[in-house]
Design an enzyme around this catalytic site. Structure first.
Site, short mmCIF file in Angstrom:
data_model
loop_
_atom_site.label_atom_id
_atom_site.label_comp_id
_atom_site.label_asym_id
_atom_site.label_seq_id
_atom_site.Cartn_x
_atom_site.Cartn_y
_atom_site.Cartn_z
N ASP A 34 0.80 -1.15 0.06
CA ASP A 34 0.01 -0.10 -0.30
C ASP A 34 0.94 1.42 0.09
O ASP A 34 1.89 1.09 0.66
CB ASP A 34 -0.92 -0.03 1.15
CG ASP A 34 -1.88 1.09 1.11
OD1 ASP A 34 -2.38 1.39 0.09
OD2 ASP A 34 -2.37 1.56 2.31
N ASN A 82 -10.26 -3.01 -6.29
CA ASN A 82 -9.50 -2.17 -7.45
C ASN A 82 -10.22 -2.32 -8.78
O ASN A 82 -10.14 -1.28 -9.40
CB ASN A 82 -8.05 -2.62 -7.53
CG ASN A 82 -7.27 -2.50 -6.18
OD1 ASN A 82 -6.36 -3.02 -5.84
ND2 ASN A 82 -7.66 -1.44 -5.42
#
Length: 289
Positions: A34, A82
């Site tokens: 991340d 995503n």
């Protein structure tokens, strides 16, 4: 006696490795990668620049894990969320980046004896991407070292849904639903990760304190290590720092901490009672590590 530093580690990695106990390395490390977007924003760059920079982090982390003998490493590369929620242009870039990564990294994976696998709903990815993924998997299938698993179009909740469907389908083909039995072992056998041990350590970069729908079943007893380092800045030495923190933890798996000397003394008392003919109480079980 000082531990031998594995070949290929740089100076900082070697120094970090010497602070570890080589006999207590995690068998499976999972990483939530991340911070690519924040890394790019801080440099006034588009998000895709962060994704591109993150490839170097993958290479460094994977090679270091393989060199020190970690049996399994799983990277959360692309979530199902995503796929649904990011702009189409960013998704297209990520798919292209994945294909370029696979083409470029297969020689490095083979050099390091790394076998490549995937988890997630691969059939929903573009056919050209599926072809490249299968090519890379086949090209590394002969390797016997670390298993590198890429979580692509992955969701832990979707994985559980797929596992339950698989269990029901298997029961329907084998005597009908009247014989359906579901327990923890049955669920584990139908997960995407059935070929892997559950992770001992999960690492999250960028300082966020959440699992983001990643391996929710498998991480039930994993140690969590969160670093503020953004993923494009993460390197093998940071992985070793996470392992050092992991080795400070006492893993009890829901049990009580019993020191080795105390447990040995208690066992001696049990043996004396047993030899004297008295009924022995239930055996005390220690944790797995």
């Amino acid at each position: 006696m000082q531990a031998t530093v594995p070949a290929g580690l740089d100076r900082k990695e070697a120094e970090a490795y010497l602070r570890l106990d080589p006999k207590r390395l995690p068998k499976h490390i999972a990483i939530i990668m991340d911070g690519n977007g924040r890394w790019a924003r801080r440099r006034h760059l588009p998000r895709i620049a962060g994704h591109r920079a993150g490839v170097s982090s993958v290479r460094s982390t994977v090679e270091t894990a393989a060199r020190i003998g970690i049996p399994a490493l799983t990277l959360y590369a692309f979530s199902e969320e995503n796929w649904r929620k990011r702009p189409a242009s960013e998704v297209d870039f990520l798919m292209g980046l994945l294909c370029r990564y696979l083409k470029a990294e297969v020689p490095t994976l083979n050099k390091n004896n790394i076998r490549l696998e995937y988890i997630g709903r691969q059939h929903e990815l573009p056919p050209s991407v599926q072809d490249k993924m299968e090519w890379a998997r086949q090209a590394t299938s002969h390797n016997t070292g670390m298993v590198l698993t890429l979580a692509l179009n992955y969701s832990a909740r979707t994985e559980l849904v797929d596992a339950f469907r698989s269990i029901v389908d298997a029961a329907a083909r084998n005597g009908g639903l009247d014989h359906l039995e579901i327990d923890e072992d049955a669920v584990s056998r139908h997960l995407y990760t059935r070929h892997l041990p559950d992770p001992d350590l999960v690492v999250r970069t960028s300082g966020e304190m959440r699992l983001s729908n990643f391996l929710l079943w498998q991480l039930a007893y994993a140690e969590i290590y969160v670093t503020p380092t953004l993923w494009p800045e993460f390197r093998g030495v940071h992985l070793l720092e996470g392992i050092a923190e992991y080795q400070k933890r006492e893993r009890r798996y829901g049990g009580l901490a019993v020191d080795a000397a105390g447990l040995q003394g208690h066992r001696s008392e049990l043996a004396k009672v047993s030899r004297a003919g008295a009924p022995a109480p239930h055996t005390i079980r220690s944790g797995r590590s």
